[in-house]
Design a protein around this motif. Structure first.
Motif, mmCIF file in Angstrom:
data_model
loop_
_atom_site.group_PDB
_atom_site.id
_atom_site.type_symbol
_atom_site.label_atom_id
_atom_site.label_comp_id
_atom_site.label_asym_id
_atom_site.label_seq_id
_atom_site.Cartn_x
_atom_site.Cartn_y
_atom_site.Cartn_z
ATOM 1 N N UNK A 74 -17.865 6.879 3.804
ATOM 2 C CA UNK A 74 -17.685 7.443 2.472
ATOM 3 C C UNK A 74 -17.020 8.806 2.576
ATOM 4 N N UNK A 75 -17.426 9.576 3.573
ATOM 5 C CA UNK A 75 -16.862 10.916 3.729
ATOM 6 C C UNK A 75 -15.346 10.849 3.943
ATOM 7 N N UNK A 76 -14.880 9.893 4.748
ATOM 8 C CA UNK A 76 -13.437 9.771 4.998
ATOM 9 C C UNK A 76 -12.694 9.448 3.707
ATOM 10 N N UNK A 77 -13.276 8.606 2.855
ATOM 11 C CA UNK A 77 -12.630 8.274 1.586
ATOM 12 C C UNK A 77 -12.522 9.503 0.694
ATOM 13 N N UNK A 78 -13.584 10.311 0.657
ATOM 14 C CA UNK A 78 -13.548 11.527 -0.153
ATOM 15 C C UNK A 78 -12.594 12.571 0.429
ATOM 16 N N UNK A 79 -12.527 12.632 1.755
ATOM 17 C CA UNK A 79 -11.661 13.634 2.398
ATOM 18 C C UNK A 79 -10.220 13.502 1.925
ATOM 19 N N UNK A 80 -9.737 12.272 1.805
ATOM 20 C CA UNK A 80 -8.337 12.062 1.442
ATOM 21 C C UNK A 80 -8.035 12.618 0.054
ATOM 22 N N UNK A 81 -8.970 12.475 -0.889
ATOM 23 C CA UNK A 81 -8.753 13.021 -2.231
ATOM 24 C C UNK A 81 -8.900 14.542 -2.237
ATOM 25 N N UNK A 82 -9.891 15.035 -1.521
ATOM 26 C CA UNK A 82 -10.147 16.474 -1.507
ATOM 27 C C UNK A 82 -8.969 17.237 -0.908
ATOM 28 N N UNK A 83 -8.441 16.744 0.198
ATOM 29 C CA UNK A 83 -7.364 17.458 0.882
ATOM 30 C C UNK A 83 -6.058 17.432 0.107
ATOM 31 N N UNK A 100 0.871 -1.174 0.000
ATOM 32 C CA UNK A 100 0.000 0.000 0.000
ATOM 33 C C UNK A 100 0.906 1.221 0.000
ATOM 34 N N UNK A 101 0.975 1.916 -1.124
ATOM 35 C CA UNK A 101 1.864 3.063 -1.257
ATOM 36 C C UNK A 101 1.368 4.292 -0.513
ATOM 37 N N UNK A 102 0.165 4.232 0.009
ATOM 38 C CA UNK A 102 -0.410 5.313 0.827
ATOM 39 C C UNK A 102 -0.420 6.643 0.074
ATOM 40 N N UNK A 103 -0.690 6.556 -1.256
ATOM 41 C CA UNK A 103 -0.782 7.790 -2.032
ATOM 42 C C UNK A 103 -1.897 8.690 -1.557
ATOM 43 N N UNK A 104 -2.998 8.108 -1.093
ATOM 44 C CA UNK A 104 -4.098 8.850 -0.481
ATOM 45 C C UNK A 104 -4.381 8.177 0.858
ATOM 46 N N UNK A 105 -3.794 8.720 1.901
ATOM 47 C CA UNK A 105 -3.856 8.091 3.213
ATOM 48 C C UNK A 105 -3.617 9.154 4.268
ATOM 49 N N UNK A 106 -4.051 8.835 5.493
ATOM 50 C CA UNK A 106 -3.742 9.719 6.612
ATOM 51 C C UNK A 106 -2.280 9.627 7.004
ATOM 52 N N UNK A 107 -1.592 8.584 6.555
ATOM 53 C CA UNK A 107 -0.170 8.425 6.823
ATOM 54 C C UNK A 107 0.639 8.947 5.634
ATOM 55 N N UNK A 108 1.912 9.317 5.853
ATOM 56 C CA UNK A 108 2.731 9.817 4.744
ATOM 57 C C UNK A 108 2.886 8.763 3.651
ATOM 58 N N UNK A 109 2.915 9.232 2.409
ATOM 59 C CA UNK A 109 3.116 8.316 1.282
ATOM 60 C C UNK A 109 4.486 7.662 1.389
ATOM 61 N N UNK A 110 4.566 6.391 0.978
ATOM 62 C CA UNK A 110 5.836 5.669 1.029
ATOM 63 C C UNK A 110 6.758 6.149 -0.085
ATOM 64 N N UNK A 111 8.035 6.278 0.238
ATOM 65 C CA UNK A 111 9.035 6.614 -0.766
ATOM 66 C C UNK A 111 9.429 5.358 -1.543
ATOM 67 N N UNK A 112 9.773 5.506 -2.817
ATOM 68 C CA UNK A 112 10.208 4.324 -3.578
ATOM 69 C C UNK A 112 11.364 3.593 -2.907
ATOM 70 N N UNK A 113 12.298 4.330 -2.282
ATOM 71 C CA UNK A 113 13.437 3.679 -1.632
ATOM 72 C C UNK A 113 12.982 2.769 -0.499
ATOM 73 N N UNK A 114 11.980 3.207 0.260
ATOM 74 C CA UNK A 114 11.474 2.379 1.361
ATOM 75 C C UNK A 114 10.804 1.112 0.828
#
Length: 752
Positions: A649-658, A451-465
């Protein structure tokens, strides 16, 4: 195990924070010679127990005759022999009269092995800061902020001079004249602690960690392991554990704690390679109490516990971490922890050596394949990292056929990769996971998932990681992991060159995040999911894009039936269709609505096998009631699972909106004010009071994020649930101003 475990903690008889000077070194030399304790002791003419006590630090000063015999038995050089014999000198050890400042744990000051009291809180803060900044200076502003976190008094400058004078007196000379003690020195930019690195436990730790890093670039893993073991012995707790938060959270303290974690991870990985997992357990168990959410530490603790024969304890570690992540962050453990847990369940574990076994650990290559000399041989079973599926799957037959092109018999028909894109909650991960589980037999060398966490409450993963995770899963020893991202990507491609593997890169942020993770091997299939269109991968990497849309009415009905029961849907077909339509055909929304209906336990299940009259009586209290409730106010507020912050559903939309820039967020909000289903670029420009070019760019950004849909050429609109979400976000004043602009535009259009 207790005896082996003790080697990672401070040796008995050592002062706090001061490792045993020669025990670990002697053990390393014996192992280098390839001798067990019994064999070395027999050659030296001493008992095995005596040698074990020396190596474990239970004998502080062995006789010089014993060490000479050991040096001969181990075939040491003259320099190595001199180092060992130096440990037998009489009188106080070198440096016994000089102060040593300890900050790897509660702050302490020692003169030799005698503790010196540091009683004043301001003096303790000052010494702690100077030790953290060593060998650089602490600026006056830093000193003031640390001494008076709530704000300095008017006399703070003179008070700083007072505390500096106290520190100087405390560090006053007490050793040899040719070896000056630590001193607090004024510089043009502040004050610094003038002292060799050896006068600070942090300096000793960093020197040993540097030595371990150098050793890891050579084949001598045992030497690196011994340096790491000695380095970690200096730690008695987090940096300045008894200090105020302003000092504990200083960037230098955070960085030092980070180096401790890095050393512990490398120590555990090397212990596993050397088949000595039990020796890493105490360090990891201590660290996870201060780093309760660090998944890398927990993954190693799980493996080292299981490798030591403590499978039940390893499984408890996983359970505690899973519950903590869910309760604190609302997330599940990552791939590294899941992989460690799976290895325990399957008993694919590193074997512990016998206590006195010597020689490097080796891992056989998989059957039918020879590992090249310049490539680390894979260890353990093939990776099987796919997450659990949703349990049910309906529809998406065309999309499944597209994914099946990845396993087509004719290589010419296989696309290099498939990107599955669509709006939040549309079921991208569920589709790919379902397909991957049904096609596992095509990938005999395993499946990698992240899970690359591109849209997540956690920081996105770097390719190196991610590359480091994948390389470890492919059996790369820690000392073979390249530090450079390009080198890691090259090794990754090399390891996959002749394998049949599936790589699933879930929840990608953009093309740049995934490009280093695409192996390019003809027999490896790559599937990427994203809320972005990933047009760059289509243009540059030849990806085949698969766009997901809402479920059609029949599919939506079957999905609802798989959750609440087909009998319930058959009993209330109109209400079921209305509920699915109200959810906009969005799988996430349908699953949430169905889960809430099941949780209410309306009793319809009792009528599934009953008479028609029973089913008719139940029709008024089931799906129809739930549909009526959802059709009222606050639709998105009701589309949530109670007690589960992720299932909304709102939480899923929040990640894209923010993730959108401010001007794109504004355009998204304003689109909810449309009087019709869609508008043109010119209409959007009028709505946002912008130029046509600006509006076109903003609409393109929203379409790329799948937050608006281009219904026809040049006309854009919002999906039903997205329309509700955007309408919630728009403010009254913003809405009033936009409606006035729309009204003026309508009036001008209507004028002859």
């Amino acid at each position: 195990m207790a005896e082996r475990t003790s080697t990672t903690g401070p040796a008995r008889g050592c002062p706090a924070g001061e490792p045993d000077p020669f025990g670990p070194r002697l053990r390393s030399l014996r192992r280098r010679a390839g001798l067990s304790q019994e064999a070395a002791a027999a050659r030296a003419g001493i008992s095995t127990r005596a040698l074990r006590d020396i190596e474990h630090g239970r004998v502080r000063r062995p006789q010089s005759r014993t060490l000479r015999h050991l040096a001969g038995a181990l075939g040491l050089t003259d320099g190595e022999r001199a180092d060992l014999l130096a440990a037998t000198r009489t009188g106080p050890p070198r440096g016994a009269g000089r102060p040593r400042l300890l900050i790897l744990g509660p702050l302490a000051l020692q003169r030799g092995r005698t503790p010196l009291p540091v009683t004043g809180p301001m003096l303790r803060r000052l010494l702690g800061l100077l030790a953290l900044k060593h060998p650089g200076p602490a600026t006056p502003l830093e000193i003031t902020d640390v001494l008076w976190p709530a704000g300095p008094p008017d006399s703070h400058q003179s008070l700083v001079h007072t505390y500096v004078s106290q520190a100087r007196r405390l560090l006053a000379p007490g050793g040899p004249a040719n070896d000056p003690p630590p001193a607090v020195v004024r510089t043009p930019t502040g004050y610094l602690l003038a002292a060799p690195r050896s006068r600070l436990d942090l300096g000793h730790f960093d020197e040993l960690l540097d030595r371990a890093d150098r050793a890891h670039r050579t084949p001598d893993r045992a030497a690196a392991y011994e340096s790491l073991t000695q380095a970690l012995r200096w730690w008695r707790g987090p940096v300045l554990a008894d200090a105020d938060p302003a000092l504990r959270q200083h960037p230098a303290a955070v960085a030092a704690n980070g180096r401790r974690v890095r050393a512990a991870l490398l120590h555990a990985d090397t212990a596993l390679l050397l088949r000595r997992p039990e020796e890493a357990v105490p360090v990891l168990a201590d660290l996870v109490t201060t780093e309760p959410l660090h998944e890398g530490l927990h993954a190693r603790l799980i493996l080292t516990l299981a490798g030591s024969g403590e499978q039940a304890a390893a499984l408890r570690v996983f359970t505690r971490l899973r519950d903590r992540l869910d309760g604190d962050l609302g997330v599940t453990p990552g791939a590294e922890v899941r992989d460690a847990h799976l290895r325990v369940l399957r008993r694919h574990l590193p074997l512990a050596r016998q206590p006195d076994d010597a020689g490097p650990a080796t891992h056989p290559a998989p059957a039918g394949r020879t590992a090249p000399a310049d490539r680390p041989a894979p260890a353990g079973p093939p990776p099987a990292q796919l997450p659990a599926g949703t349990g049910t799957h309906v529809g998406r037959h065309r999309q499944l056929r597209v994914l099946d092109t990845l396993v087509a018999p004719d290589p010419a028909r296989r696309p290099p990769l498939v990107v599955v894109v669509g709006p939040p909650g549309i079921g991208k991960t569920a589709l790919v996971t379902h397909w991957a589980h049904t096609r596992r037999e095509h990938f005999g060398d395993g499946q990698l998932f992240v899970d690359l966490r591109g849209h997540s409450r956690l920081p996105a993963l770097r390719p190196a990681d991610v590359l480091a995770q994948f390389l470890r899963a492919l059996g790369t020893p820690p000392d073979h992991l390249p530090a450079d991202e390009d080198e890691a990507a090259a090794l990754y491609r090399t390891l996959l060159a002749d394998r049949h593997m599936l790589i699933v890169l879930d929840n990608a942020r953009d093309a740049e995040q995934v490009r280093p993770l695409i192996p390019g091997a003809r027999d490896c299939a790559v599937v990427i999911t994203s809320r972005s269109r990933l047009a760059g991968l289509v243009a540059d990497n030849g990806a085949r894009r698969l766009s997901l849309d809402a479920l059609d009415p029949d599919e939506a009905g079957r999905l609802l039936g798989s959750i609440v029961g087909d009998c319930r849907v058959a009993a209330e077909p109109d209400a079921a269709r209305g509920l699915a339509r109200l959810c906009g055909g969005l799988p996430l929304a349908i699953r949430i609505a169905g889960a809430n209906l099941v949780a209410r336990d309306t009793g319809i299940a009792d009528h599934c096998g009953g008479s028609a009259g029973d089913r008719g009586a139940a029709r008024d209290t089931g799906i129809a009631d739930h549909y009526a409730e959802l059709a009222g106010d606050d639709l998105l507020g009701r589309l949530r699972v109670e007690g589960d912050g992720r299932s909304t559903v709102r939480a899923a939309y929040d990640l894209s909106y923010r993730a959108l820039p401010a001007d794109a967020r504004r355009m998204f909000r304003l689109l909810s004010l449309l009087p019709g289903p869609d508008l043109t670029v010119d209409g959007a420009a009028a709505l946002a009071d912008s130029t046509t070019a600006e509006a076109a760019g903003l609409l393109a950004s929203l379409a790329d994020a799948h937050l608006v849909r281009e219904r026809a050429a040049g006309r854009f609109g919002l999906h039903g649930l997205l329309h509700c979400y955007a309408r919630e976000l728009v403010g009254e004043e913003e809405a009033h101003t936009a409606r006035q602009r729309l009204s003026r535009l309508t009036d001008r259009t209507a004028s002859p």
